[in-house]
Design an enzyme around this catalytic site. Structure first.
Site, PDB file in Angstrom:
ATOM      1  N   ASP A  29       2.247   1.548 -20.961  1.00 14.77           N
ATOM      2  CA  ASP A  29       1.508   2.144 -20.844  1.00 14.77           C
ATOM      3  C   ASP A  29       1.185   3.725 -19.557  1.00 14.77           C
ATOM      4  O   ASP A  29       1.026   3.755 -18.688  1.00 14.77           O
ATOM      5  CB  ASP A  29       0.432   0.970 -19.811  1.00 14.77           C
ATOM      6  CG  ASP A  29      -1.214   1.530 -20.712  1.00 14.77           C
ATOM      7  OD1 ASP A  29      -1.791   3.019 -21.052  1.00 14.77           O
ATOM      8  OD2 ASP A  29      -2.353   0.756 -19.357  1.00 14.77           O
ATOM      9  N   TRP A  36       0.402  -1.261  -0.100  1.00 16.89           N
ATOM     10  CA  TRP A  36       0.062   0.237  -0.064  1.00 16.89           C
ATOM     11  C   TRP A  36       0.652   1.567   0.011  1.00 16.89           C
ATOM     12  O   TRP A  36       1.760   1.501   0.367  1.00 16.89           O
ATOM     13  CB  TRP A  36      -0.602   0.345   1.339  1.00 16.89           C
ATOM     14  CG  TRP A  36      -1.777   1.248   1.619  1.00 16.89           C
ATOM     15  CD1 TRP A  36      -1.723   2.064   1.952  1.00 16.89           C
ATOM     16  CD2 TRP A  36      -3.233   1.470   0.322  1.00 16.89           C
ATOM     17  NE1 TRP A  36      -2.377   3.049   2.167  1.00 16.89           N
ATOM     18  CE2 TRP A  36      -3.542   2.619   1.084  1.00 16.89           C
ATOM     19  CE3 TRP A  36      -3.783   0.556  -0.626  1.00 16.89           C
ATOM     20  CZ2 TRP A  36      -4.708   3.222   0.886  1.00 16.89           C
ATOM     21  CZ3 TRP A  36      -4.810   1.669  -0.704  1.00 16.89           C
ATOM     22  CH2 TRP A  36      -5.429   2.806  -0.880  1.00 16.89           C
TER      23      TRP A  36
END
Length: 289
Positions: free
Chosen positions: A196, A94
């Site tokens: 990307d 996280w």
């Protein structure tokens, strides 16, 4: 869902009780959660409708990026594997923070450093994904051949299968594919690309340091990557200044930029429909009339 996430975390080594689950924004492909346990806090992406190796390819891409040391990526704690459709997941570190006035400068310099990681050939050993679409790879000695067959050509085929190529558009794409050598020079060494890199595929860490996420990696020409960063915006002038301070782009880059952006426009045409058709047509008009 809390029980399902607890089972996923147990598979990846954390069997402590889940104390908090929050649905978070994670793109348009998968469900995404912030999951907290007694042992840690995780980012979990979950999807029942992707190929069995979908998250494995994401993990492999993050590993390749991390090995360069150019920019940070979240640690990968575990992911589903397999080739058949499954209840797919990936468990990541996280990351939570906010940008500082130096973040995009660090991102630009870090991207230039990433692009200094070279290979002898273009492509990648195995196929992966661009968004939720398949992205074929393989090894090629020539960039034009790779770009024609595995990037533009592959997307043309997908777009046609989904009815997105009326005859005039298909004819112009065929003419462009046949004349790529006119527009693309002979380059140097293939660079490792994120593949990307739009503004939603990097985040800031606790000290404002940039992290790359959601890669579609392969070895290609760095102009291809920079062209996509310009397609939808979201990168500051300082990002490009910092990149060019480390690794200046060719003065003729602008001539090729729309050609490289065409790949991503075809991806969006296939995924989201005719909204992107006029943009595809404008690029084709520029190169083939």
């Amino acid at each position: 869902m809390k029980q399902k996430l607890a089972r996923i975390l147990c598979e990846t080594g954390d069997s402590s009780p889940v104390t908090d689950v929050r649905r978070v924004s994670g793109g348009d492909i998968s469900e995404a959660y912030r999951v907290e346990t007694f042992e840690g806090t995780y980012f979990v992406k979950y999807n029942e409708n992707v190929p069995g190796d979908f998250f494995q390819k994401e993990a492999e891409g993050l590993r390749l990026l991390k090995e360069t040391g150019a920019l940070r990526v979240p640690d990968v704690y575990g992911y589903s594997r397999g080739r058949s459709p499954a209840q797919g997941f990936i468990v990541l570190e996280w990351i939570e923070g906010r940008t500082s006035r130096h973040t995009e400068e660090q991102l630009g310099r870090g991207l230039a450093s990433l692009h200094s990681s070279h290979h002898d050939c273009y492509g990648l050993e195995a196929d992966n994904y661009i968004g939720r679409l398949p992205q074929p790879n393989g090894w090629f000695n020539d960039w034009v051949d790779f770009f024609r067959e595995k990037r533009l050509g592959a997307q043309v085929q997908l777009a046609e299968e989904r009815g997105a190529l009326p005859p005039s558009r298909r004819d112009k794409l065929d003419r462009l594919l046949a004349s790529l050598e006119r527009w693309l020079p002979r380059y140097g060494q293939p660079s490792l690309l994120h593949g990307d890199l739009w503004s939603g595929n990097w985040i800031a860490g606790p000290e404002g340091e940039p992290y790359l996420i959601d890669p579609a990696v392969f070895y290609g020409e760095r102009e291809f990557e920079l062209a996509f960063t310009e397609l939808f915006g979201g990168f500051s002038p300082r990002f490009y200044e910092a990149y060019n301070e480390v690794s200046p782009l060719s003065g003729s880059y602008e001539e090729r930029k729309p050609l490289y952006q065409l790949y991503y426009l075809l991806v969006h045409l296939t995924l989201f429909g005719e909204t992107y058709g006029p943009s595809v047509d404008r690029v084709l008009a520029y190169y083939v009339g």
